[in-house]
Design a protein around this motif. Structure first.
Motif, PDB file in Angstrom:
ATOM      1  N   LEU A 153       0.729  -1.334  -0.018  1.00  0.00           N
ATOM      2  CA  LEU A 153      -0.148  -0.032   0.035  1.00  0.00           C
ATOM      3  C   LEU A 153       0.903   1.309  -0.045  1.00  0.00           C
ATOM      4  N   GLY A 154       2.266   1.090   0.026  1.00  0.00           N
ATOM      5  CA  GLY A 154       2.960   2.061   0.004  1.00  0.00           C
ATOM      6  C   GLY A 154       3.483   2.741   1.340  1.00  0.00           C
ATOM      7  N   LEU A 155       3.326   2.173   2.515  1.00  0.00           N
ATOM      8  CA  LEU A 155       3.759   2.678   3.722  1.00  0.00           C
ATOM      9  C   LEU A 155       5.178   2.197   3.767  1.00  0.00           C
ATOM     10  N   ARG A 156       6.133   2.899   4.364  1.00  0.00           N
ATOM     11  CA  ARG A 156       7.618   2.573   4.610  1.00  0.00           C
ATOM     12  C   ARG A 156       7.808   2.262   6.128  1.00  0.00           C
ATOM     13  N   LEU A 157       8.037   1.093   6.396  1.00  0.00           N
ATOM     14  CA  LEU A 157       8.276   0.602   7.582  1.00  0.00           C
ATOM     15  C   LEU A 157       9.746   0.600   8.100  1.00  0.00           C
ATOM     16  N   HIS A 158       9.987   1.076   9.251  1.00  0.00           N
ATOM     17  CA  HIS A 158      11.459   1.266   9.874  1.00  0.00           C
ATOM     18  C   HIS A 158      11.403   0.640  11.025  1.00  0.00           C
ATOM     19  N   CYS A 159      11.820  -0.702  11.335  1.00  0.00           N
ATOM     20  CA  CYS A 159      11.665  -1.415  12.602  1.00  0.00           C
ATOM     21  C   CYS A 159      12.993  -1.596  13.285  1.00  0.00           C
ATOM     22  N   ASP A 160      12.946  -1.638  14.347  1.00  0.00           N
ATOM     23  CA  ASP A 160      14.193  -2.081  15.251  1.00  0.00           C
ATOM     24  C   ASP A 160      15.070  -0.932  15.428  1.00  0.00           C
ATOM     25  N   THR A 161      14.505   0.181  15.342  1.00  0.00           N
ATOM     26  CA  THR A 161      15.187   1.589  15.708  1.00  0.00           C
ATOM     27  C   THR A 161      13.965   2.523  16.239  1.00  0.00           C
ATOM     28  N   ALA A 162      14.709   3.781  16.534  1.00  0.00           N
ATOM     29  CA  ALA A 162      13.816   4.606  17.377  1.00  0.00           C
ATOM     30  C   ALA A 162      13.975   5.925  17.017  1.00  0.00           C
ATOM     31  N   VAL A 163      13.141   6.913  17.440  1.00  0.00           N
ATOM     32  CA  VAL A 163      13.294   8.348  16.981  1.00  0.00           C
ATOM     33  C   VAL A 163      14.487   8.950  18.126  1.00  0.00           C
ATOM     34  N   GLY A 164      15.354   9.598  17.547  1.00  0.00           N
ATOM     35  CA  GLY A 164      16.365  10.262  18.228  1.00  0.00           C
ATOM     36  C   GLY A 164      16.121  11.829  18.381  1.00  0.00           C
ATOM     37  N   SER A 165      15.293  12.541  17.352  1.00  0.00           N
ATOM     38  CA  SER A 165      15.249  13.895  17.651  1.00  0.00           C
ATOM     39  C   SER A 165      13.829  14.141  16.235  1.00  0.00           C
ATOM     40  N   LEU A 166      13.416  15.307  16.784  1.00  0.00           N
ATOM     41  CA  LEU A 166      12.458  15.813  15.654  1.00  0.00           C
ATOM     42  C   LEU A 166      12.992  17.099  15.362  1.00  0.00           C
ATOM     43  N   ASP A 167      13.146  17.467  14.321  1.00  0.00           N
ATOM     44  CA  ASP A 167      13.782  18.798  13.716  1.00  0.00           C
ATOM     45  C   ASP A 167      12.784  19.752  13.094  1.00  0.00           C
ATOM     46  N   GLY A 168      12.903  20.970  13.669  1.00  0.00           N
ATOM     47  CA  GLY A 168      12.021  21.938  13.100  1.00  0.00           C
ATOM     48  C   GLY A 168      12.657  22.952  12.295  1.00  0.00           C
ATOM     49  N   ASP A 169      11.737  23.503  11.484  1.00  0.00           N
ATOM     50  CA  ASP A 169      12.358  24.551  10.751  1.00  0.00           C
ATOM     51  C   ASP A 169      12.149  26.033  11.373  1.00  0.00           C
ATOM     52  N   SER A 170      12.264  27.205  10.571  1.00  0.00           N
ATOM     53  CA  SER A 170      12.562  28.549  11.462  1.00  0.00           C
ATOM     54  C   SER A 170      11.039  28.988  11.724  1.00  0.00           C
ATOM     55  N   SER A 171      10.013  28.269  11.426  1.00  0.00           N
ATOM     56  CA  SER A 171       8.636  28.848  11.854  1.00  0.00           C
ATOM     57  C   SER A 171       8.239  28.112  13.086  1.00  0.00           C
ATOM     58  N   GLY A 172       9.004  26.929  13.642  1.00  0.00           N
ATOM     59  CA  GLY A 172       8.684  26.279  14.604  1.00  0.00           C
ATOM     60  C   GLY A 172       7.912  24.653  14.202  1.00  0.00           C
ATOM     61  N   ARG A 173       7.973  24.516  12.923  1.00  0.00           N
ATOM     62  CA  ARG A 173       7.170  23.173  12.477  1.00  0.00           C
ATOM     63  C   ARG A 173       7.975  22.271  12.343  1.00  0.00           C
ATOM     64  N   VAL A 174       7.534  21.140  12.403  1.00  0.00           N
ATOM     65  CA  VAL A 174       8.647  19.927  12.238  1.00  0.00           C
ATOM     66  C   VAL A 174       9.018  19.967  10.701  1.00  0.00           C
ATOM     67  N   ARG A 175      10.031  19.500  10.581  1.00  0.00           N
ATOM     68  CA  ARG A 175      10.573  19.443   9.108  1.00  0.00           C
ATOM     69  C   ARG A 175      11.158  18.077   8.788  1.00  0.00           C
ATOM     70  N   ALA A 176      11.404  17.348   9.807  1.00  0.00           N
ATOM     71  CA  ALA A 176      12.245  16.171   9.627  1.00  0.00           C
ATOM     72  C   ALA A 176      12.464  15.335  10.909  1.00  0.00           C
ATOM     73  N   VAL A 177      12.566  14.088  10.900  1.00  0.00           N
ATOM     74  CA  VAL A 177      12.724  13.138  11.876  1.00  0.00           C
ATOM     75  C   VAL A 177      14.128  12.446  11.890  1.00  0.00           C
ATOM     76  N   THR A 178      14.973  12.541  12.886  1.00  0.00           N
ATOM     77  CA  THR A 178      16.100  11.942  12.977  1.00  0.00           C
ATOM     78  C   THR A 178      16.165  10.674  13.605  1.00  0.00           C
ATOM     79  N   LEU A 179      16.477   9.328  13.094  1.00  0.00           N
ATOM     80  CA  LEU A 179      16.359   8.255  13.851  1.00  0.00           C
ATOM     81  C   LEU A 179      17.606   7.922  14.484  1.00  0.00           C
ATOM     82  N   LYS A 180      17.723   6.974  15.655  1.00  0.00           N
ATOM     83  CA  LYS A 180      18.842   6.701  16.395  1.00  0.00           C
ATOM     84  C   LYS A 180      19.973   5.926  15.677  1.00  0.00           C
TER      85      LYS A 180
END
Length: 405
Positions: free
Chosen positions: A199-226
């Motif tokens: 169905l087009g989902l991309r699964l990333h298992c056996d990992t975790a979120v390290g941080s959420l990165d924002g843009d200059s307006s304070g909105r999330v723009r990216a997720v960095t995994l561990k």
């Protein structure tokens, strides 16, 4: 003499309790007061994703006109409870003042767990729990843009599919080696994994979120995994589990379980004989259950106790569930715990269908099983739980496919 039953919470379990008390209380001994924190009457939270697919709030509502207009029941919407005074037998509400009770049932449910990772407070970060959550998510969705769901359990996969239906490109992050680790083993998860990818989902298992990165307006723009990977994200949905809503415990003197939840016995009774807890907020003999079916069994037991009928203690060994998720049928039946000695039999066809059954060590009794894909019906197999497995067990688990399948 009419007594007052106060139910704190009008989710699926709180509504089931109120409805069953009304049905069983043929002598009209109880007046029921339901205090709902949300502005909407109880709705089918299991089918909540249908709201993003076009269903209305009204169509998901559990309470019909008969319930809402019954003079034996008072439903107060948007009325959170601030405290419980067990000595005076009163609950203090935010907007309706103090309400006295003869019996009190806590059905406060749970809240989404948001991992305290750096950046979790950025704009365009959501949870997936209420109509309001989904309204906000729909408003932020951008067709064609990437979205990240933190959590690969049942709710996380539901949220990811919702993003797909909104036209986004979903990623799913799961710390376990495979999706739905609480319900499925690795073999069943592979079938679901294949359906998700189709169905087009991309699964990333056996990992975790390290941080959420924002843009200059304070909105999330990216997720960095561990593991170092960086995923672009126009929005993030946290669906990494739930925590019981037990905030009323300290002020009321009610005991909490070690991992949270109002501590109750097998009959959902607290140490106070006038106070019960049911559903996701109840830690039955120390354990909380995050599924609807166990909450309904708890509600049935308490409703029978309140109306003077014989009641069964809650038995949490059967966490059977069945659903169609990402166009894949998955189900469990009976007991799927492998903590006790069991004989395990696996039947599979590649990554298209899979079945595992748990039997007594000598093979004399069927305990339960896990199903994924085009397998036999859970209801048929459930009938054999606690009995000798049938001679045609394999055919029941993996029936012949239709000629055009």
């Amino acid at each position: 003499m009419t007594r007052t039953l106060v139910i704190v919470g009008h989710g699926m379990t709180g509504h089931r309790l109120a409805a069953r008390v009304r049905e069983l209380d043929t002598g009209d001994h109880w007046h029921i007061v339901v205090l709902a924190e949300e502005p909407d009457p109880a709705y089918d939270r299991v089918a909540l994703s249908g709201y993003l697919a076009g269903r209305t709030r009204q169509s998901l509502r559990l309470s019909g006109a008969e319930f809402l207009q019954d003079d034996r029941t008072d439903l107060h919407l948007g009325c959170p409870v601030a405290a419980v005074d067990r000595t005076a037998r009163k609950v203090m509400t935010a907007y309706q003042g103090a309400i006295s009770y003869d019996a009190l049932v806590l059905a406060t449910g749970s809240r989404p767990f948001v991992p305290p990772v750096p950046g979790h407070e950025l704009a365009n970060c959501f949870v997936y729990r209420t109509f309001g959550d989904l309204d906000a998510l729909r408003a932020a969705a951008r067709p064609g843009a990437p979205g990240v769901v933190v959590g690969g359990g049942l709710l996380g996969l539901e949220a990811a599919n919702a993003l797909r239906l909104l036209g986004m490109r979903p990623h799913v992050i799961e710390t376990a080696p495979h999706v739905m680790p609480a319900q499925l083993d690795a073999g069943a998860a592979r079938v679901l994994h294949r359906g998700a990818e189709d169905l087009g989902l991309r699964l990333h298992c056996d990992t975790a979120v390290g941080s959420l990165d924002g843009d200059s307006s304070g909105r999330v723009r990216a997720v960095t995994l561990k593991d170092g990977a960086v995923l672009d994200a126009a929005l993030v949905v946290f669906a990494a589990g739930i925590r019981p809503r037990d905030e009323l415990a300290p002020g009321s003197g009610l005991q909490r379980a070690e991992r949270g939840g109002f501590l109750v016995d097998a009959y959902c009774r607290t140490a106070d004989p006038r106070v019960w807890a049911v559903g996701e907020c109840a830690a039955v003999e120390g354990r909380c259950y995050g599924l609807v079916a166990p909450g309904h069994r708890m509600a049935e037991s308490v409703a029978r106790q309140l109306t003077g009928l014989p009641a069964e203690p809650f038995d949490g060994s059967d966490t059977s569930t069945a659903l169609k998720l990402l166009d894949v049928h998955v189900a469990t039946f009976g007991s799927t715990s492998d903590t006790d000695p069991t004989l395990e039999l696996v039947f599979a066809e590649g990554t298209s269908r899979y079945a595992k059954v748990f039997l007594d060590p000598d093979g004399s009794r069927l305990r339960g099983g896990i199903l994924a894909g085009d397998t036999g019906a859970r209801t048929t197999l459930s009938a054999f739980v606690g009995r000798r497995p049938p001679a045609d067990l394999e055919q029941l688990l993996l029936p012949p496919r239709a000629a055009n399948a």
